[in-house]
Scaffold this active site. Structure first.
Site, PDB file in Angstrom:
ATOM      1  N   VAL A 194      85.478   4.781 -28.462  1.00 22.65           N
ATOM      2  CA  VAL A 194      85.494   5.354 -27.039  1.00 22.65           C
ATOM      3  C   VAL A 194      84.472   4.560 -26.248  1.00 22.65           C
ATOM      4  O   VAL A 194      83.542   4.111 -26.438  1.00 22.65           O
ATOM      5  CB  VAL A 194      84.962   6.713 -27.136  1.00 22.65           C
ATOM      6  CG1 VAL A 194      84.996   7.326 -25.861  1.00 22.65           C
ATOM      7  CG2 VAL A 194      85.953   7.382 -27.918  1.00 22.65           C
ATOM      8  N   GLY A 253      82.178   9.447 -28.139  1.00 22.26           N
ATOM      9  CA  GLY A 253      82.811   8.886 -29.211  1.00 22.26           C
ATOM     10  C   GLY A 253      82.744   9.802 -30.382  1.00 22.26           C
ATOM     11  O   GLY A 253      83.775  10.067 -31.212  1.00 22.26           O
ATOM     12  N   HIS A 254      81.606  10.666 -30.737  1.00 24.22           N
ATOM     13  CA  HIS A 254      81.640  11.502 -31.777  1.00 24.22           C
ATOM     14  C   HIS A 254      82.578  12.535 -31.662  1.00 24.22           C
ATOM     15  O   HIS A 254      83.118  12.749 -32.733  1.00 24.22           O
ATOM     16  CB  HIS A 254      80.143  12.211 -31.761  1.00 24.22           C
ATOM     17  CG  HIS A 254      79.068  11.028 -32.042  1.00 24.22           C
ATOM     18  ND1 HIS A 254      78.079  10.835 -31.489  1.00 24.22           N
ATOM     19  CD2 HIS A 254      78.671  10.313 -33.344  1.00 24.22           C
ATOM     20  CE1 HIS A 254      77.182   9.996 -31.944  1.00 24.22           C
ATOM     21  NE2 HIS A 254      77.586   9.451 -33.094  1.00 24.22           N
ATOM     22  N   MET A 304      74.647  10.837 -36.767  1.00 20.89           N
ATOM     23  CA  MET A 304      73.362  10.862 -36.981  1.00 20.89           C
ATOM     24  C   MET A 304      72.807  11.807 -35.638  1.00 20.89           C
ATOM     25  O   MET A 304      71.519  11.655 -35.392  1.00 20.89           O
ATOM     26  CB  MET A 304      72.673   9.670 -36.925  1.00 20.89           C
ATOM     27  CG  MET A 304      72.885   8.951 -38.404  1.00 20.89           C
ATOM     28  SD  MET A 304      71.792   7.558 -38.731  1.00 20.89           S
ATOM     29  CE  MET A 304      71.936   6.455 -37.307  1.00 20.89           C
ATOM     30  N   GLN A 316      80.895  -0.899 -41.601  1.00 15.42           N
ATOM     31  CA  GLN A 316      80.605   0.163 -42.175  1.00 15.42           C
ATOM     32  C   GLN A 316      81.930   1.123 -42.711  1.00 15.42           C
ATOM     33  O   GLN A 316      81.990   1.439 -43.972  1.00 15.42           O
ATOM     34  CB  GLN A 316      79.827   1.105 -41.126  1.00 15.42           C
ATOM     35  CG  GLN A 316      79.698   2.752 -41.767  1.00 15.42           C
ATOM     36  CD  GLN A 316      78.706   3.521 -40.802  1.00 15.42           C
ATOM     37  OE1 GLN A 316      77.653   3.519 -40.679  1.00 15.42           O
ATOM     38  NE2 GLN A 316      79.306   4.273 -39.772  1.00 15.42           N
TER      39      GLN A 316
HETATM   40  O1  PAF Z   1      77.609   5.855 -38.338  1.00 13.31           O
HETATM   41  C1  PAF Z   1      76.611   6.567 -38.391  1.00 13.31           C
HETATM   42  O2  PAF Z   1      76.139   7.266 -37.630  1.00 13.31           O
HETATM   43  C2  PAF Z   1      75.810   6.612 -39.830  1.00 13.31           C
HETATM   44  O3  PAF Z   1      75.775   5.095 -40.422  1.00 13.31           O
HETATM   45  C3  PAF Z   1      76.512   7.684 -41.039  1.00 13.31           C
HETATM   46  C4  PAF Z   1      77.995   7.242 -41.182  1.00 13.31           C
HETATM   47  C5  PAF Z   1      76.377   8.908 -40.030  1.00 13.31           C
HETATM   48  C6  PAF Z   1      75.516   7.740 -41.935  1.00 13.31           C
HETATM   49  O4  PAF Z   1      74.507   8.091 -41.853  1.00 13.31           O
END
Ligand code: PAF
Length: 291
Positions: free
Chosen positions: A181, A41-42, A35, A158
């Site tokens: 992370v 972390g990303h 998002m 999730q």
């Molecule tokens: O983990 C997230 O940032 C969100 O839930 C995702 C997987 C990008 C879906 O919008």
């Protein structure tokens, strides 16, 4: 020194399709869904994806359907330019950053029921959240057709639900988990950490401290009750600290199975925590073994 090359940016389904169709048929595509408001972390998810595929697509989309009214959809940080610079450093190839109207041209008629795993913990507090998450994950996987998609262990529930969706709906994609992370002091990285004041940031540390206490109890061979007690003690002591202007309200600490998210008393487990620090809801977890 030459600047790392920024990923190509597309904002429409048509441009995404055209770019993907121009790839060599031998290319393997890896997907990282985000998002935005990216942090280390990303970036580690992108690095993991690069080990598994040779062309990496990152989606950046603050998905409205996973936020309930009154949650932080409007306030959620949006910083596309900075995200593109960060993604250049880890070698992402393509960024798909659509508008809500591009993704949801009309209100959805068909939605996904995420089932029983979505009813507990995060789902108990945010009942519509996982339906929205699975809706967007399903859509973006269908638009990108990746060989692998990488998701963070930080959002453990999730991740479990995405795996269940992929299995139950026979989606042809491999789901890969990447470890959490943490900041040097233990705080799990999250885009929402940006909301925390200095005092809240200090108090937020007790989430990872609580998990660490629980994990140590697990290492020492303690049972489920003692593991939870060790973690809870850290939280209750921290939330009772009278000299902090920040507040902490625990939502849950739970020891659950990593697939069903039902409580477990033995074997591999997720020690999960959620709390509101000020107005910011934070989650974190450790993987432990209950002997
Ligand atoms: O983990 C997230 O940032 C969100 O839930 C995702 C997987 C990008 C879906 O919008």
């Amino acid at each position: 020194m030459t600047q790392p090359q920024r990923p190509q940016l597309v904002t429409t389904r048509a441009a995404l399709k055209e770019t993907l169709q121009s790839l060599s048929p031998r290319s393997t595509v890896g997907l990282v869904m985000t998002m935005g408001a990216l942090h280390a972390g990303h970036l580690s998810l992108v690095e993991t994806a690069r080990e598994k595929a040779d062309y990496i697509v990152v989606s950046i989309f603050v998905n409205p359907t996973q936020f309930a009214p009154g949650e932080d959809f409007d306030a959620y940080p949006r910083q596309l330019e900075r995200d593109l610079e960060l993604l250049a450093e880890v070698g992402a190839d393509l960024v798909f950053a659509p508008t809500p109207a591009e993704i949801y041209p009309h209100p959805a008629r068909v939605t996904l029921d995420p089932g029983p795993t979505a009813k507990v913990l995060e789902g108990a507090t945010r009942p519509s959240h996982f339906g929205g998450v699975l809706q967007i994950v399903h859509k973006v996987i269908n638009l990108v057709h990746p060989k692998v998609a990488v998701f963070g262990q930080k959002d453990a529930q999730q991740l479990a639900l995405i795996r269940q969706m992929v299995e139950d709906l026979d989606m042809p994609v491999e789901i890969v988990a990447a470890p959490i992370v943490r900041e040097a002091d233990g705080l799990a990285m999250s885009s929402r950490n940006a909301y925390l004041s200095e005092a809240e940031r200090k108090l937020a540390l007790c989430l990872s401290a609580a998990l660490q206490a629980g994990a140590q109890a697990a290492e020492a061979g303690e049972g489920a009750g003692a593991i939870l007690k060790a973690a809870e003690t850290v939280i209750f002591e921290a939330s009772a600290a009278v000299d902090s202007p920040a507040t902490l309200k625990l939502d849950y600490i739970a020891l659950v199975d990593g697939v069903t998210f039902q409580p477990v008393t033995q074997g591999p487990a997720v020690l999960a925590i959620a709390a509101k620090v000020g107005n910011t809801r934070l989650i974190d977890n450790y993987l432990v073994e209950v002997k």
